[in-house]
Scaffold this motif. Sequence first.
Motif, PDB file in Angstrom:
ATOM      1  N   SER A 273       0.829  -1.198   0.000  1.00 23.48           N
ATOM      2  CA  SER A 273       0.000   0.000   0.000  1.00 23.48           C
ATOM      3  C   SER A 273       0.867   1.254   0.000  1.00 23.48           C
ATOM      4  CB  SER A 273      -0.906   0.016   1.236  1.00 23.48           C
ATOM      5  OG  SER A 273      -1.482   1.298   1.412  1.00 23.48           O
ATOM      6  N   PRO A 274       0.652   2.182  -0.931  1.00 29.31           N
ATOM      7  CA  PRO A 274       1.414   3.435  -0.930  1.00 29.31           C
ATOM      8  C   PRO A 274       1.242   4.221   0.368  1.00 29.31           C
ATOM      9  CG  PRO A 274       0.274   3.141  -3.029  1.00 29.31           C
ATOM     10  CD  PRO A 274      -0.240   2.075  -2.105  1.00 29.31           C
ATOM     11  N   LEU A 275       0.101   4.050   1.029  1.00 35.62           N
ATOM     12  CA  LEU A 275      -0.112   4.751   2.295  1.00 35.62           C
ATOM     13  C   LEU A 275       0.847   4.254   3.373  1.00 35.62           C
ATOM     14  CD1 LEU A 275      -4.020   4.819   2.420  1.00 35.62           C
ATOM     15  CD2 LEU A 275      -2.484   6.697   1.831  1.00 35.62           C
ATOM     16  N   VAL A 276       1.305   3.019   3.218  1.00 33.89           N
ATOM     17  CA  VAL A 276       2.251   2.435   4.173  1.00 33.89           C
ATOM     18  C   VAL A 276       3.684   2.644   3.722  1.00 33.89           C
ATOM     19  CG1 VAL A 276       3.001   0.294   5.288  1.00 33.89           C
ATOM     20  CG2 VAL A 276       0.564   0.721   4.930  1.00 33.89           C
ATOM     21  N   THR A 277       3.962   2.366   2.456  1.00 37.50           N
ATOM     22  CA  THR A 277       5.346   2.402   1.967  1.00 37.50           C
ATOM     23  C   THR A 277       5.933   3.810   1.923  1.00 37.50           C
ATOM     24  OG1 THR A 277       4.554   2.461  -0.338  1.00 37.50           O
ATOM     25  CG2 THR A 277       5.025   0.301   0.627  1.00 37.50           C
ATOM     26  N   ARG A 278       5.094   4.849   1.883  1.00 36.55           N
ATOM     27  CA  ARG A 278       5.635   6.211   1.843  1.00 36.55           C
ATOM     28  C   ARG A 278       6.246   6.629   3.165  1.00 36.55           C
ATOM     29  NH1 ARG A 278      -0.183   9.415   1.503  1.00 36.55           N
ATOM     30  NH2 ARG A 278      -0.795   9.203   3.720  1.00 36.55           N
ATOM     31  N   ASP A 279       5.956   5.897   4.222  1.00 31.67           N
ATOM     32  CA  ASP A 279       6.518   6.158   5.546  1.00 31.67           C
ATOM     33  C   ASP A 279       7.468   5.009   5.891  1.00 31.67           C
ATOM     34  OD1 ASP A 279       7.097   6.359   8.266  1.00 31.67           O
ATOM     35  OD2 ASP A 279       5.091   7.054   8.811  1.00 31.67           O
ATOM     36  N   PRO A 280       8.787   5.209   5.820  1.00 34.92           N
ATOM     37  CA  PRO A 280       9.736   4.113   6.047  1.00 34.92           C
ATOM     38  C   PRO A 280       9.533   3.398   7.381  1.00 34.92           C
ATOM     39  CG  PRO A 280      10.872   6.012   5.131  1.00 34.92           C
ATOM     40  CD  PRO A 280       9.483   6.463   5.451  1.00 34.92           C
ATOM     41  N   ALA A 281       9.250   4.153   8.436  1.00 33.43           N
ATOM     42  CA  ALA A 281       9.059   3.524   9.746  1.00 33.43           C
ATOM     43  C   ALA A 281       7.807   2.657   9.752  1.00 33.43           C
ATOM     44  CB  ALA A 281       8.977   4.593  10.831  1.00 33.43           C
ATOM     45  N   LEU A 282       6.734   3.150   9.132  1.00 31.28           N
ATOM     46  CA  LEU A 282       5.485   2.380   9.062  1.00 31.28           C
ATOM     47  C   LEU A 282       5.666   1.147   8.187  1.00 31.28           C
ATOM     48  CD1 LEU A 282       2.523   2.486  10.034  1.00 31.28           C
ATOM     49  CD2 LEU A 282       1.962   3.688   7.906  1.00 31.28           C
ATOM     50  N   ALA A 283       6.437   1.303   7.108  1.00 31.82           N
ATOM     51  CA  ALA A 283       6.695   0.165   6.221  1.00 31.82           C
ATOM     52  C   ALA A 283       7.489  -0.922   6.943  1.00 31.82           C
ATOM     53  CB  ALA A 283       7.439   0.626   4.975  1.00 31.82           C
ATOM     54  N   ARG A 284       8.486  -0.537   7.722  1.00 31.77           N
ATOM     55  CA  ARG A 284       9.266  -1.528   8.469  1.00 31.77           C
ATOM     56  C   ARG A 284       8.407  -2.238   9.508  1.00 31.77           C
ATOM     57  NH1 ARG A 284      13.142   2.603   8.356  1.00 31.77           N
ATOM     58  NH2 ARG A 284      12.518   3.251  10.469  1.00 31.77           N
TER      59      ARG A 284
END
Length: 368
Positions: A273-284
């Motif tokens: 999800s771009p909503l998740v991957t745009r935030d590195p901390a959220l993506a991790r």
Amino acid sequence: MSLTGTPFFVLTVMVMIGALTALFVFWNRIPGPRPARMGGRLGLAVFSQLTAVIAVLVYVNNSMGPFYESWSDLFGGSSAPPVTTSVAGGGHGHDAPPRDGKLSFTEYGPGVMKAHTVGARSGIDGSLYVWLPPQYHDPAYAQTAFPVVELLPGTPGTPQAWFGTMRVQEQMQKLMAAGKVKPMIMVSAKLNTLGGNTDAGCADIPGAAKTATWLAKDVPDLVRANFRAAKDPSGWGIMGYSAGAYCAVNLTVQHPESFRAAVSLSGYNTPESPLVTRDPALARANNPYLQLKLAGQQPPVSFLMAGSLQDQGTVPAARALLGVLKHPGDSRLLTVQSGGHTPDVWRGMLPDALTWLSARTASQGVSS
């Protein structure tokens, strides 16, 4: 008019028939010079084709999913969070569910019940679909708190697809009759909390939606409040296909206090999800492979990772996640030789998946 209702489907068929009739009736009756006649014919042909495509898409949506349950699911809503009321704060709006979590269920299909609610912790407006095993109403099981399997669809997709396209209740009945699985409650909840094609990534996204809280906290709380469902996480499993498979694994890694067993049917390990991957901390934080690999102490959970050898990437992703488990225990890989990223493949995996979940979830006594 409901997107998935019979009246809308009938309307699309009637419009298609009308368009085809107009095409044949007016093909040689359009007045004016030759360019105008050609333009009119082209317009009639395009319109008739468009109405036919819409009718087919509505039929596919209704019969194979539905992939979109409502107009807001199809087109999406505003960019505001999908919150209708603040239950935790004691809201008294007319749509607010009771404070004790008790819901009013209606019949959705044979043996399947539906209720609309708002998550007390997440504020998400969603629906629950619940199938109870026949033993639930048997006096011999009156003191049994049944294991629960939470079911997640793909994206786009709707929770009722599990009881339509996937026919999980039919598989449960066959497997119970054969003595291969014990009675379990099946519950499917709204996954696509932002509507349209916007993928919430099963995450708690600031300013968007607390989807993880909805699925891992609100849904179990609501099921326990309304049914004799297992209280301890050892009685809870979660299963999904495609994007829902990723979500099942990710939620289990993040919330072992809610789920102890997860089944991934053709899933992946990293957020998309771009909503998740745009935030590195959220993506991790929402990368179950990375979270397990870096964990000093991995949670006491197990996984059934399933994929088709012809579905590119799913089996390697499954092997990778299982490969970082320090104590694999009951975790295992399930592969099929052929088939793509389709419901037919996932339905074929269901007997093994449900049997595995039955062995990993425990019935419990009803608290006095």
